[in-house]
Design a protein around this motif. Structure first.
Motif, PDB file in Angstrom:
ATOM      1  N   UNK A 180      67.166 -39.508  20.137  1.00 42.53           N
ATOM      2  CA  UNK A 180      67.838 -38.352  20.722  1.00 42.53           C
ATOM      3  C   UNK A 180      67.357 -37.090  20.013  1.00 42.53           C
ATOM      4  N   UNK A 181      67.486 -35.977  20.715  1.00 46.08           N
ATOM      5  CA  UNK A 181      67.053 -34.702  20.164  1.00 46.08           C
ATOM      6  C   UNK A 181      67.995 -34.317  19.023  1.00 46.08           C
ATOM      7  N   UNK A 186      73.723 -24.197  16.739  1.00 45.51           N
ATOM      8  CA  UNK A 186      74.700 -23.664  17.693  1.00 45.51           C
ATOM      9  C   UNK A 186      75.546 -24.791  18.271  1.00 45.51           C
ATOM     10  N   UNK A 187      74.862 -25.909  18.643  1.00 39.22           N
ATOM     11  CA  UNK A 187      75.608 -27.032  19.220  1.00 39.22           C
ATOM     12  C   UNK A 187      76.597 -27.602  18.210  1.00 39.22           C
ATOM     13  N   UNK A 188      76.155 -27.668  16.961  1.00 42.25           N
ATOM     14  CA  UNK A 188      77.058 -28.192  15.934  1.00 42.25           C
ATOM     15  C   UNK A 188      78.280 -27.284  15.796  1.00 42.25           C
TER      16      UNK A 188
END
Lengths: 282, 99
Positions: A180-181, A186-188
């Motif tokens: 997985x990427x 930001x996502x965290x």
């Protein structure tokens, strides 16, 4: 080279008994030490002694190879893996099979007795050793090279294939494909907000009035240590220094000392005051 | 001193290594015990080489070393990947033969 004939010199006997004892002790320590690092170091000592024995037996090339390859490369590889893996890997003392240790030790002793008795039964008097004086006449390395590149050349070629296979195998086994990427910062951050558990950065370790080491858990207002402040690895190793009790004790000692100081000061003040009064009366 | 004492020492070291393989649970220490057994064999081979007065024993010890080096590389890789999936280097935890 005459020293490598059948009989051994007194020097070699002394060397054998002294270093042999150390080698056996090192081997025993390898299997009895609790920590894998200590086992690795004991094994390295045993291997160095074996290298000395190879040299004493006329295997000059093998003695050097033993030191370079075994203690230099293989044992250091072991130490690397111990550092990589063994940090949290304490040997479990729980027995999954009942009495397995004792049975294993018994099997070991029986096997050793069998081996030693077998060697003892073989008729190997001092005269049965021819010695390497003749074989090493042109030099040990030259003799080995002549054998490797003529009689054993096929085995030598196959060794190359084996080494290549080992290298490829190690790479295949330790390589980890990312399925997985990797999540961006930001996502965290968004995930943290969504979970709503701990929005701000983790609190810093240390008790700033007295300690600022990273292994000291910060104290919450009620004086208990906060696990969040300390690195996960240190937590797993159990290397957190807890100063909560110490801080309370320190505080108590400080209060007592200040009380004493203040009390003494009050006495001194009283005395001064009285003296002042007496002087004034006079 | 009779040079056959080297054979006794090799037998002793091999026995200690074998007992260690049976007793210890930590996969790395088990691996070290295997190395100890291989080294004991090498000592015996070198002593045999001296006994027979030719270098064939030393050649075989040399090949043993090469095989041991390859074995260590692959074995340690297996231990590392086992540790990655199970977070433990104990051989008890790897009893299922699958990751």
């Amino acid at each position: 080279m005459s020293a490598l004939a059948a009989a051994t010199s007194t020097g070699e006997a002394v060397q054998f008994w002294v270093l042999g004892t150390v080698a056996v002790v090192g081997a025993l320590c390898t299997i009895l030490m609790k920590k894998a690092v200590h086992s690795a170091l004991c094994l390295a000592a045993t291997m160095i002694i074996l290298a000395v024995f190879y040299l004493a037996n006329g295997a000059y090339f093998l003695g050097v190879v033993q030191i370079v390859v075994y203690t230099g490369a293989i044992m250091m590889l072991f130490l690397f893996v111990v550092m990589l893996v063994g940090v949290t890997a304490a040997d479990s003392l729980k027995e999954t099979l009942k009495g397995q240790r004792w049975l294993a030790a018994l099997c070991g002793i029986g096997f050793g007795v069998l081996l030693v008795a077998g060697i003892g039964h073989a008729s190997l008097g001092p005269g049965s050793f021819i010695g390497l004086g003749e074989a090493n006449a042109a030099g040990n390395v030259d003799g080995l090279a002549a054998l490797i590149f003529t009689k054993y050349v096929f085995a030598f070629e196959i060794t190359g294939a084996l080494l290549i296979t080992a290298v490829v195998g190690a790479m295949v086994l330790t390589h980890r494909e990312r399925t997985e990427r990797a999540r961006t910062q930001r996502e965290l951050a968004e995930q943290r907000v969504r979970e709503g558990k701990h929005l701000p950065p983790l609190p810093a370790p240390g008790v700033y009035a007295r300690h600022n080491a990273v292994d000291i858990a910060g104290l919450l207002p009620d004086g208990t240590p906060s696990e969040l402040t300390v690195n996960k690895t240190l937590r797993a190793r159990g290397q957190i220094r807890d100063v909560s009790r110490e801080a309370l004790n320190d505080l108590k000692a400080l209060e007592r000392r200040s009380e004493e100081r203040l009390g003494r000061d009050r006495d001194a003040l009283d005395r001064d005051g009285r003296r002042d009064g007496q002087e004034a009366q006079r | 001193m009779n040079p056959v004492n080297y054979l006794y020492l090799a037998a002793l070291l091999f026995t200690i290594g074998a007992a260690g393989v049976l007793i210890r649970r930590n996969a790395i220490v088990v691996f070290m015990c295997i190395e100890l057994m291989l080294n004991a064999c090498n000592l015996a081979l070198v002593a045999f080489s001296r006994m027979h007065g030719n270098l064939d024993g030393q050649i075989i010890a040399f090949f043993t070393m090469v095989v041991a080096a390859a074995e260590v590389v692959v074995g340690l890789a297996i231990i590392v990947s086992l540790f990655r999936s199970r977070h433990s280097a104990s051989v008890d935890d790897a009893s299922l033969m699958k990751l």
